[in-house]
Design an enzyme around this catalytic site. Structure first.
Site, short mmCIF file in Angstrom:
data_model
loop_
_atom_site.label_atom_id
_atom_site.label_comp_id
_atom_site.label_asym_id
_atom_site.label_seq_id
_atom_site.Cartn_x
_atom_site.Cartn_y
_atom_site.Cartn_z
N GLN A 180 0.82 -1.23 0.00
CA GLN A 180 0.00 0.00 0.00
C GLN A 180 0.85 1.27 0.00
OE1 GLN A 180 -3.21 0.27 -0.55
NE2 GLN A 180 -3.76 -1.88 -0.42
N CYS A 328 -17.14 -11.57 4.60
CA CYS A 328 -18.42 -12.23 4.52
C CYS A 328 -18.18 -13.73 4.41
CB CYS A 328 -19.20 -11.73 3.30
SG CYS A 328 -20.85 -12.36 3.27
N1 PLP Z 1 -0.52 -6.95 0.84
C1 PLP Z 1 -1.34 -5.90 1.00
C2 PLP Z 1 -1.10 -4.96 2.13
C3 PLP Z 1 -2.40 -5.68 0.11
O1 PLP Z 1 -3.21 -4.64 0.28
C4 PLP Z 1 -2.60 -6.59 -0.94
C5 PLP Z 1 -3.75 -6.46 -1.85
O2 PLP Z 1 -4.80 -5.99 -1.45
C6 PLP Z 1 -1.70 -7.68 -1.08
C7 PLP Z 1 -0.68 -7.82 -0.17
C8 PLP Z 1 -1.84 -8.66 -2.20
O3 PLP Z 1 -1.48 -8.06 -3.42
P1 PLP Z 1 -1.78 -8.79 -4.82
O4 PLP Z 1 -3.15 -8.36 -5.22
O5 PLP Z 1 -0.73 -8.27 -5.75
O6 PLP Z 1 -1.66 -10.23 -4.60
#
Ligand code: PLP
Length: 377
Positions: A180, A328
């Site tokens: 993020q 959910c």
């Molecule tokens: N780590 C965090 C903090 C995320 O927000 C996300 C996706 O929402 C992921 C890992 C996983 O990423 P990816 O969609 O590339 O697998």
């Protein structure tokens, strides 16, 4: 009616410059990067150019950047083999990590004799770094600390640089899920003292299905996927050339405009927050605020209201895409593991609004107006 997209922590729209570049690669540069002929050499060059860009932006060496299918894969790659590769006896993580980290750690705990420990957070999702220090000081064998940069549900930032310093002091390895933060905040693996770091293109206006794993040269691992010698034997499988190029172009664009975008995103979030506070006096917000928070994420806890279970759906009907803060399972909505960890009041419905530099002040105003209307109806 043009829809308003406020779910940028889930995924972001692909930039036109990225889509154009990917289209050209898909149409014209289709050689297998492992082939030695001109078609193959061209796509190999595209990948190595992308690697250089990523390495420069995160301050890594080119040999430490590996392209993967996602951040999920990058996190699995780091967490699954580290016990056998580096003799890790204990892993310290946190209850609010993303499921791809938590579920990988559950797997590690189930299949090895490594002990996994989860740190608690306070009611804003913040870590107590003294507890991390304390925990590390009791460790005898090799340890890994796996802590994210910023939380995807409530936006709370960890002090990743401080975590790196604490790890260094206790000779622990440091893995940071920076999904993020990458593309939004400066992510410098040297400053962080990170041994491992993951990122995902679709969170910063690149394509889905394209991620990176940074693996420090002094803490190499064996691969998760076995097969060909791609990615210098770290990640078998023919490379997603267009996805890799798209990732690098999107990251470069974000890095070039970072300060201007952060200012804009921060002001959109503040505007939205202020409008909700004016229109819904009992509204509350989950997670930390200001510099302790990712600028693009606002987790809103609405006061109990008869239609609140349907809020995400009603917002969708009203043309606004957002995420709910619940998981959910079998039709029953429950607070997510992150909301549970911060002791969230489950009588309040949580919705995550997340912004990008492609949103506008008028979209934010319109979205706030519709949210307030639905809550008051
Ligand atoms: N780590 C965090 C903090 C995320 O927000 C996300 C996706 O929402 C992921 C890992 C996983 O990423 P990816 O969609 O590339 O697998």
């Amino acid at each position: 009616m043009s829809r308003i997209y406020l779910d940028n922590a889930s995924t972001t729209p692909v930039l036109p410059i990225v889509a154009d570049q990917m289209y050209t690669i898909l149409q014209e540069h289709y050689g297998n990067p492992s082939s030695i002929h001109a078609h193959g050499r061209k796509t190999r060059a595209i990948i190595e150019e992308a690697r250089k860009k990523v390495a420069r932006i995160i301050n890594a060496s080119v040999g430490e950047v590996f392209f993967t299918s996602s951040a999920t894969e990058a996190n699995n790659l780091v967490l699954k083999n580290i016990v056998s590769d580096r003799g890790i006896r204990r892993i310290i993580s946190c209850r609010t990590e993303h499921h791809c980290v938590l579920h990988s750690l559950e797997y590690v705990a189930r299949t090895t004799n490594c002990v996994v420990e989860y740190l608690d957070v306070d009611d804003k999702g913040r870590l107590d770094y003294a507890v991390l220090e304390q925990s590390l000081s009791t460790c005898t064998g090799p340890v890994l600390v796996s802590l994210m940069f910023g939380n995807n549900e409530i936006g709370t930032l960890h002090d990743a640089e401080l975590i790196g310093q604490i790890c260094h002091k206790h000779k622990a390895l440091f893995h940071c899920d920076a999904v993020q933060a990458l593309g939004k905040l400066p992510v410098d693996v040297q400053k962080l003292g990170a041994h491992y770091l993951s990122g995902s293109a679709h969170k910063f206006h690149g394509p889905k299905g394209s991620g990176i794993a940074f693996i420090s040269g002094d803490a190499m691992l064996s691969p998760l996927l076995h097969g060909g010698a791609q990615e210098r034997n770290m990640r078998a499988g023919t490379e997603n050339v267009a996805g890799i190029a798209g990732l690098a172009t999107a990251l470069e664009w974000c890095a070039e405009h970072r300060e201007e975008h952060q200012r804009l995103i921060h002001s959109l979030k503040q505007q939205f927050r202020g409008l909700l506070q004016e229109g819904i006096p009992q509204v509350a917000f989950n997670g930390a605020d200001g510099p302790e928070s990712l600028a693009h994420i606002l987790s809103v806890a609405f006061p109990p209201h008869p239609g609140d279970e349907l809020l995400v759906m009603n917002l969708d009907i009203a043309g606004i895409s957002v995420s709910s803060g619940s998981a959910c399972s079998s039709g029953i909505e429950e607070d997510s593991h992150v909301l549970t960890a911060i002791g969230h009041d489950s009588a309040r419905k949580t919705i995550r609004f997340s912004f990008s530099a492609l949103n506008t002040a008028s979209e934010v105003e319109e979205a706030a107006r519709k949210v307030i209307q639905l809550i008051k109806s």
